[in-house]
Design a protein around this motif. Structure first.
Motif, PDB file in Angstrom:
ATOM      1  N   LEU A 113       0.867  -1.182   0.000  1.00  0.00           N
ATOM      2  CA  LEU A 113       0.000   0.000   0.000  1.00  0.00           C
ATOM      3  C   LEU A 113       0.902   1.230   0.000  1.00  0.00           C
ATOM      4  O   LEU A 113       1.609   1.501   0.971  1.00  0.00           O
ATOM      5  CB  LEU A 113      -0.915  -0.017   1.225  1.00  0.00           C
ATOM      6  CG  LEU A 113      -1.912   1.134   1.410  1.00  0.00           C
ATOM      7  CD1 LEU A 113      -2.766   1.332   0.165  1.00  0.00           C
ATOM      8  CD2 LEU A 113      -2.805   0.873   2.613  1.00  0.00           C
ATOM      9  N   GLU A 132     -11.526   1.920   2.951  1.00  0.00           N
ATOM     10  CA  GLU A 132     -11.922   0.524   3.127  1.00  0.00           C
ATOM     11  C   GLU A 132     -11.713  -0.288   1.852  1.00  0.00           C
ATOM     12  O   GLU A 132     -11.334  -1.464   1.904  1.00  0.00           O
ATOM     13  CB  GLU A 132     -13.388   0.447   3.574  1.00  0.00           C
ATOM     14  CG  GLU A 132     -13.615   0.851   5.020  1.00  0.00           C
ATOM     15  CD  GLU A 132     -12.859  -0.030   6.013  1.00  0.00           C
ATOM     16  OE1 GLU A 132     -12.796  -1.258   5.788  1.00  0.00           O
ATOM     17  OE2 GLU A 132     -12.309   0.516   6.989  1.00  0.00           O
ATOM     18  N   LYS A 134      -9.391   0.208  -0.373  1.00  0.00           N
ATOM     19  CA  LYS A 134      -7.956  -0.047  -0.496  1.00  0.00           C
ATOM     20  C   LYS A 134      -7.520  -1.207   0.410  1.00  0.00           C
ATOM     21  O   LYS A 134      -6.689  -2.038   0.020  1.00  0.00           O
ATOM     22  CB  LYS A 134      -7.164   1.208  -0.135  1.00  0.00           C
ATOM     23  CG  LYS A 134      -7.255   2.342  -1.153  1.00  0.00           C
ATOM     24  CD  LYS A 134      -6.630   1.956  -2.468  1.00  0.00           C
ATOM     25  CE  LYS A 134      -6.517   3.123  -3.422  1.00  0.00           C
ATOM     26  NZ  LYS A 134      -6.043   2.710  -4.776  1.00  0.00           N
ATOM     27  N   LEU A 135      -8.070  -1.261   1.600  1.00  0.00           N
ATOM     28  CA  LEU A 135      -7.668  -2.293   2.556  1.00  0.00           C
ATOM     29  C   LEU A 135      -8.137  -3.688   2.148  1.00  0.00           C
ATOM     30  O   LEU A 135      -7.645  -4.689   2.674  1.00  0.00           O
ATOM     31  CB  LEU A 135      -8.195  -1.951   3.943  1.00  0.00           C
ATOM     32  CG  LEU A 135      -7.536  -0.734   4.612  1.00  0.00           C
ATOM     33  CD1 LEU A 135      -8.149  -0.489   5.980  1.00  0.00           C
ATOM     34  CD2 LEU A 135      -6.033  -0.917   4.722  1.00  0.00           C
ATOM     35  N   LEU A 149       3.014  -1.729   4.424  1.00  0.00           N
ATOM     36  CA  LEU A 149       2.427  -0.393   4.502  1.00  0.00           C
ATOM     37  C   LEU A 149       3.522   0.660   4.487  1.00  0.00           C
ATOM     38  O   LEU A 149       4.477   0.585   5.268  1.00  0.00           O
ATOM     39  CB  LEU A 149       1.617  -0.245   5.794  1.00  0.00           C
ATOM     40  CG  LEU A 149       0.439  -1.186   6.016  1.00  0.00           C
ATOM     41  CD1 LEU A 149      -0.175  -0.926   7.392  1.00  0.00           C
ATOM     42  CD2 LEU A 149      -0.612  -1.003   4.931  1.00  0.00           C
ATOM     43  N   CYS A 156      -1.781   5.557   6.047  1.00  0.00           N
ATOM     44  CA  CYS A 156      -1.261   4.184   6.114  1.00  0.00           C
ATOM     45  C   CYS A 156      -0.758   3.859   7.514  1.00  0.00           C
ATOM     46  O   CYS A 156      -0.869   2.719   7.971  1.00  0.00           O
ATOM     47  CB  CYS A 156      -0.134   4.004   5.105  1.00  0.00           C
ATOM     48  SG  CYS A 156      -0.682   3.918   3.385  1.00  0.00           S
ATOM     49  N   MET A 159      -3.448   2.284   9.751  1.00  0.00           N
ATOM     50  CA  MET A 159      -4.204   1.184   9.181  1.00  0.00           C
ATOM     51  C   MET A 159      -4.250  -0.072  10.046  1.00  0.00           C
ATOM     52  O   MET A 159      -5.129  -0.913   9.882  1.00  0.00           O
ATOM     53  CB  MET A 159      -3.641   0.821   7.802  1.00  0.00           C
ATOM     54  CG  MET A 159      -3.955   1.832   6.720  1.00  0.00           C
ATOM     55  SD  MET A 159      -5.724   2.075   6.468  1.00  0.00           S
ATOM     56  CE  MET A 159      -6.001   3.599   7.364  1.00  0.00           C
ATOM     57  N   ARG A 162      -7.489  -1.149  11.529  1.00  0.00           N
ATOM     58  CA  ARG A 162      -8.558  -1.522  10.605  1.00  0.00           C
ATOM     59  C   ARG A 162      -8.359  -2.928  10.030  1.00  0.00           C
ATOM     60  O   ARG A 162      -9.257  -3.457   9.400  1.00  0.00           O
ATOM     61  CB  ARG A 162      -8.627  -0.523   9.444  1.00  0.00           C
ATOM     62  CG  ARG A 162      -9.142   0.862   9.818  1.00  0.00           C
ATOM     63  CD  ARG A 162      -9.072   1.759   8.587  1.00  0.00           C
ATOM     64  NE  ARG A 162      -9.624   3.093   8.809  1.00  0.00           N
ATOM     65  CZ  ARG A 162     -10.776   3.533   8.309  1.00  0.00           C
ATOM     66  NH1 ARG A 162     -11.519   2.730   7.580  1.00  0.00           N
ATOM     67  NH2 ARG A 162     -11.186   4.767   8.532  1.00  0.00           N
ATOM     68  N   LEU A 163      -7.160  -3.475  10.209  1.00  0.00           N
ATOM     69  CA  LEU A 163      -6.840  -4.756   9.583  1.00  0.00           C
ATOM     70  C   LEU A 163      -7.101  -5.918  10.529  1.00  0.00           C
ATOM     71  O   LEU A 163      -7.001  -5.786  11.748  1.00  0.00           O
ATOM     72  CB  LEU A 163      -5.374  -4.766   9.158  1.00  0.00           C
ATOM     73  CG  LEU A 163      -5.016  -3.822   8.002  1.00  0.00           C
ATOM     74  CD1 LEU A 163      -3.511  -3.624   7.927  1.00  0.00           C
ATOM     75  CD2 LEU A 163      -5.547  -4.372   6.678  1.00  0.00           C
TER      76      LEU A 163
END
Length: 409
Positions: A113, A132, A134-135, A149, A156, A159, A162-163
């Motif tokens: 990313l 979202e 992109k993830l 990342l 980034c 992130m 969110r993962l």
């Protein structure tokens, strides 16, 4: 997802497609994929590439019509690679493709990313939906494969929360930010930069022919992805150093004039800001930036593009691909973001605008032509006209170099 998997199953009934690495992000996808392909090839492996500029099967290429192919065409492209004896592939994965699950059947051995800034809100509607999408590249990873990342980018860097905890994450950063892998620009000039890359287990000194801190970030990400594939450090160095240029990415045109002319694909506020800043660091004179914004696309980024371009000494605002919108209305929206101290030159006709920008140049200056990069068409209304920034600028430079023009000057 089911359609994508069915397409890939038909293409590969007895096995998997080539070993694949996917790269997503707002800016830098193309350059990073070209860097990673170069590294893989230096390791002695035949590598394909699917992306914004070209689709390459490892032996020959065709011009690309979109960043990420539809699922059926993607499966066919992998099948063509396998038939050519290509064992690895690097591909750009756009936010549209991730949202539409075009690459849902592509098992990634590593994903990267590059960054997340503003773009494509005409499609995703909200910044959060864009992030979202992109993830979702993490969903394509094979078990145990890492997501790398670039935490130089603030978004980034946020992130991890969110993962999924099952996704192995490796971080990299340029400019002193803490990360698993880092890089620093040691020295630079208008033709190259020396970058020291510190991986988790070794240090690499690389002379990049691509200038700018953003390209140091791209090189670091490519190096970390290559390291995840267990490519030897010497091949990482040689792969990065062998890459001469990427079409339409700060592409320097040959000229006998006492100034530089560069063409770049920058079409977001962040990309324009990076391009202007990079060129400013490498020239003794002024930066003249010519750019526009695409029609029927994210309207909210237009004033932000104007604000970013105002970092240049001279701005020429023109048309990009106006599509069905009024070119002048797009230009007005761009200018609305510029500070009162900025007095841009306005020329809606892009060909004339390129000529106008070059005519402003004095010895030591640099003309930066932003927006279309490698593209070979301009879309006006529903018509697609042949147009290439590099060829247009070269024609202007040739005319300026003619004896008649020198005499009249």
């Amino acid at each position: 997802t089911a359609f994508a998997r069915a397409c890939m199953a038909l293409a590969f009934p007895n096995g998997y497609p080539p070993v694949s690495c996917g790269i997503t992000g707002t800016n830098g996808k193309t350059t990073t994929t070209w860097m990673l392909r170069s590294i893989i090839e230096q390791s002695g492996v035949q590598c394909g590439l699917l992306g914004t500029i070209q689709n390459h099967n490892g032996l020959e290429s065709v011009p690309a019509t979109m960043t990420t192919l539809p699922a059926d065409q993607l499966a066919t492209a992998f099948q063509t690679m396998a038939a050519a004896g290509t064992t690895h592939c690097v591909l750009e994965v756009s936010s549209h493709a991730l949202d539409q699950r075009r690459a849902a059947a592509v098992p990634l051995s590593a994903a990267g990313l590059t960054n997340i800034t503003q773009d494509h809100l005409d499609y995703h509607q909200t910044r959060d939906a864009y992030i979202e999408s992109k993830l979702q590249i993490a969903d394509l990873l094979e078990p145990g494969a890492p997501l790398i990342l670039n935490t130089t980018n603030d978004v980034c860097g946020q992130m991890n929360d969110r993962l999924s905890c099952s996704t192995p994450v490796i971080t990299c950063a340029v400019g002193g930010r803490p990360a698993d892998n880092t890089a620093a620009v040691v020295r630079q000039n208008h033709r190259s930069q020396n970058v020291r890359i510190t991986l988790s287990h070794t240090e690499l000194d690389v002379r990049l022919k691509l200038i700018g801190r953003h390209n140091a970030e791209n090189a670091l990400l490519a190096a970390v992805m290559a390291d995840a594939l267990r490519i030897a450090p010497e091949h990482i160095v040689s792969g990065l150093e062998q890459l001469e240029s990427v079409p339409g990415r700060l592409q320097r045109l040959r000229t006998d004039q006492p100034y530089q002319v560069l063409v770049d694909y920058a079409h977001t506020p962040d990309a324009i800001s990076h391009a202007v800043s990079t060129v400013r660091e490498c020239v003794p004179g002024r930066v003249i930036c010519m750019f526009g914004a695409g029609g029927n696309r994210d309207v909210s980024k237009r004033p932000l593009m104007g604000q970013a371009a105002a970092l240049a000494d001279v701005c020429v605002v023109t048309s990009d691909n106006p599509r069905s919108e009024s070119p002048q209305e797009i230009i007005d929206q761009i200018i609305s973001g510029m500070p009162a101290t900025c007095s841009p030159l306005v020329e809606p006709d892009r060909r004339t605008a390129i000529q106008l920008a070059i005519q402003q140049a004095q010895p030591g200056d640099a003309v930066l032509i932003c927006g279309k990069g490698h593209e070979s068409v301009q879309i006006v209304g529903t018509q697609r006209h042949e147009f290439n920034d590099c060829l247009t600028a070269e024609a202007v430079l040739k005319e300026l170099s003619s004896p008649r023009m020198r005499y009249s000057a």
